[in-house]
Enzyme design. Structure first.
Site, PDB file in Angstrom:
ATOM      1  N   LYS A 262      86.052  65.401  25.636  1.00 59.43           N
ATOM      2  CA  LYS A 262      85.523  64.298  26.453  1.00 59.43           C
ATOM      3  C   LYS A 262      84.939  64.811  27.766  1.00 59.43           C
ATOM      4  O   LYS A 262      83.827  64.438  28.170  1.00 59.43           O
ATOM      5  CB  LYS A 262      86.661  63.306  26.729  1.00 59.43           C
ATOM      6  CG  LYS A 262      86.327  62.249  27.747  1.00 59.43           C
ATOM      7  CD  LYS A 262      85.296  61.282  27.240  1.00 59.43           C
ATOM      8  CE  LYS A 262      84.663  60.506  28.355  1.00 59.43           C
ATOM      9  NZ  LYS A 262      83.829  59.420  27.891  1.00 59.43           N
TER      10      LYS A 262
ATOM     11  N   CYS B 148      81.523  57.812  35.037  1.00 61.01           N
ATOM     12  CA  CYS B 148      81.925  58.838  34.069  1.00 61.01           C
ATOM     13  C   CYS B 148      81.335  60.187  34.421  1.00 61.01           C
ATOM     14  O   CYS B 148      82.042  61.122  34.770  1.00 61.01           O
ATOM     15  CB  CYS B 148      81.475  58.407  32.681  1.00 61.01           C
ATOM     16  SG  CYS B 148      81.975  56.728  32.319  1.00 61.01           S
TER      17      CYS B 148
END
Ligand code: SAJ
Length: 398
Positions: free
Chosen positions: A202, A256
């Site tokens: 991720k 993010c």
């Protein structure tokens, strides 16, 4: 199944409502009483296409219920924020609190999944360890896995189903349990690994994008200095079969890509040199845009500056870490001129008075394009005749 989703933000709420419409009984947990009340009314507190319809139908069917505290469930999904602190270090307090909150309810046979973007080791050292400390036998009594969310804001509901997922348990039994669960609602492929690799996957995805955007942003600064059109440069360089440069912009926003690479840097400050530099290059870009506007406005007596766009990227109503917002604030603080702000994706009544697109352009001396929203893309060069245009998004007005 009974599923408890802890954290009803951009990931938790779509996930909870999707699972509810698949027939599961879902409790969505949030520490904010306003969020709980809003969702139980069948409304939403975030902007995301079609989410309002999904949440309404999930709540009306009786399958989704929001609460301030977790309750008993077969599966727990933790999707709480993992922000960075002032020194760019990860703040895992919400993950710790969420794990602590589910602990009294977890029973033998339960599966606990962490979806929040997390530094390597969090699933093992925070989630599994808290459960072990609470007397659970992780791996045979209780199962713990990491499964990162990978959905793109603006396309969350489709990507939640269609994207491939990476599932990593703290042991093989946990991986198998989590894999079987995601197979029930994901159309994409599910890839199994261990929790540490899944955590790093991720972080790698977002750091990869950040580094590549930093390259484009650096090129835009070099080209500006040398009088080269960076958009033409990239278009031409990308005709090479092995070159695929991303787009420069006013900086990198969202919760993010502008955040996650710091998790890697914080874990390996000596080694993660490129990833750190990319963050610094992207973080410096808004200030570069501000300087450019100030230099452009310097010769004008009462410059009127139209800023097109406030959100962090095109066609979303999300202001998190938005470089456009940072630029507008700085221009106002520095009294560069009269600032006219146009943002079609936000309602009036926020921090700034908003101006319609036509009015903003007709009144402006300088037009600064900060976000490539669809209505801005429809502008023609003739609409901007006589204006000085600073286009941070390469709109190529026809
Ligand atoms: N941006 C550029 N140039 C580009 C692409 C993006 O300047 O060529 C800017 C955007 O304008 C924006 C920022 O980068 O300010 C991030 O936008 P984005 O669309 O690249 O990504 P996010 O933050 O909306 O979503 C990302 C996605 N990650 C990747 O594409 C690797 C998404 O799949 C993740 O689920 C999400 O982060 C997340 O939650 O981590």
């Amino acid at each position: 199944m009974k599923i408890c989703v802890v954290g009803l933000g951009y990931i938790g709420l779509p996930t909870a409502s999707l699972l509810a419409t698949k027939g599961h009984t879902v409790t969505g947990v949030d520490i904010s009483p306003e969020v709980v009340e809003t969702i139980n009314r069948g409304d939403i507190h975030i902007v995301e296409p079609d989410l309002d319809i999904l949440v309404k139908s999930a709540v009306q069917s009786g399958h989704l219920h929001a609460a301030g505290e977790p309750d008993e469930a077969d599966i727990y999904i933790i999707s709480v924020p993992t922000p960075i602190g002032a020194g760019q270090e990860p703040d895992l307090s919400h993950v710790e609190q969420a794990t602590g909150a589910i602990l009294p309810h977890v029973r033998k046979g339960n599966l606990v999944i962490l979806e929040s973007t997390s530094p390597v080791g969090t699933t093992e050292e925070v989630v599994a360890q808290t459960l072990r400390n609470g007397g659970h036998d992780v791996g045979s009594g209780v199962y713990v896995a990491y499964c990162p969310e990978r959905v793109l804001p603006g396309k969350i509901l489709t990507e939640l189903i269609d994207n491939d997922r990476i599932v990593g348990g703290v042991d093989d039994a946990s991986t198998a349990k989590a894999e079987a669960f995601y197979r029930t609602f994901v159309r994409g492929s599910i890839f199994a690994t261990d929790s540490r690799t899944a955590e790093m996957v991720k972080l790698t995805e977002n750091a990869y994008r950040d580094v590549n955007i930093a390259f484009a942003n650096e090129l835009s600064i070099l080209c500006d200095r040398d009088g080269i059109d960076v958009w033409e440069l990239i278009r031409l360089a990308n005709r090479h079969p092995r070159v695929d440069i991303l787009s420069p912009g006013p900086g990198v926003g969202g919760h993010c890509i502008a955040v996650d690479p710091w998790f890697i840097v914080a874990g390996a400050p000596e080694e993660a040199r490129l990833i750190r530099t990319a963050r610094e290059v992207n973080d410096a870009k808004p200030e570069w845009v501000v300087d450019k506007v100030i230099r452009t406005a310097a010769g004008m007596e009462h410059p009127r500056i139209a800023c097109l766009g406030l959100t962090y990227k095109a066609d979303v109503g999300d202001l998190r870490e938005s470089p456009a917002l940072a630029i507008v604030r700085k221009l106002q603080q520095r009294h560069v001129g009269e600032i006219l702000i146009c943002e079609p994706n936000l309602p009036q009544g926020g921090e700034f008075e908003l101006v319609g697109l036509e009015a903003a352009i007709s009144r402006a001396d300088i037009v600064v394009v900060l976000v490539d929203h669809t209505p801005f893309r429809r502008l023609k060069a003739s609409d901007l005749a006589g204006k000085t245009v600073i286009d941070t998004r390469g709109m190529q007005f026809g």
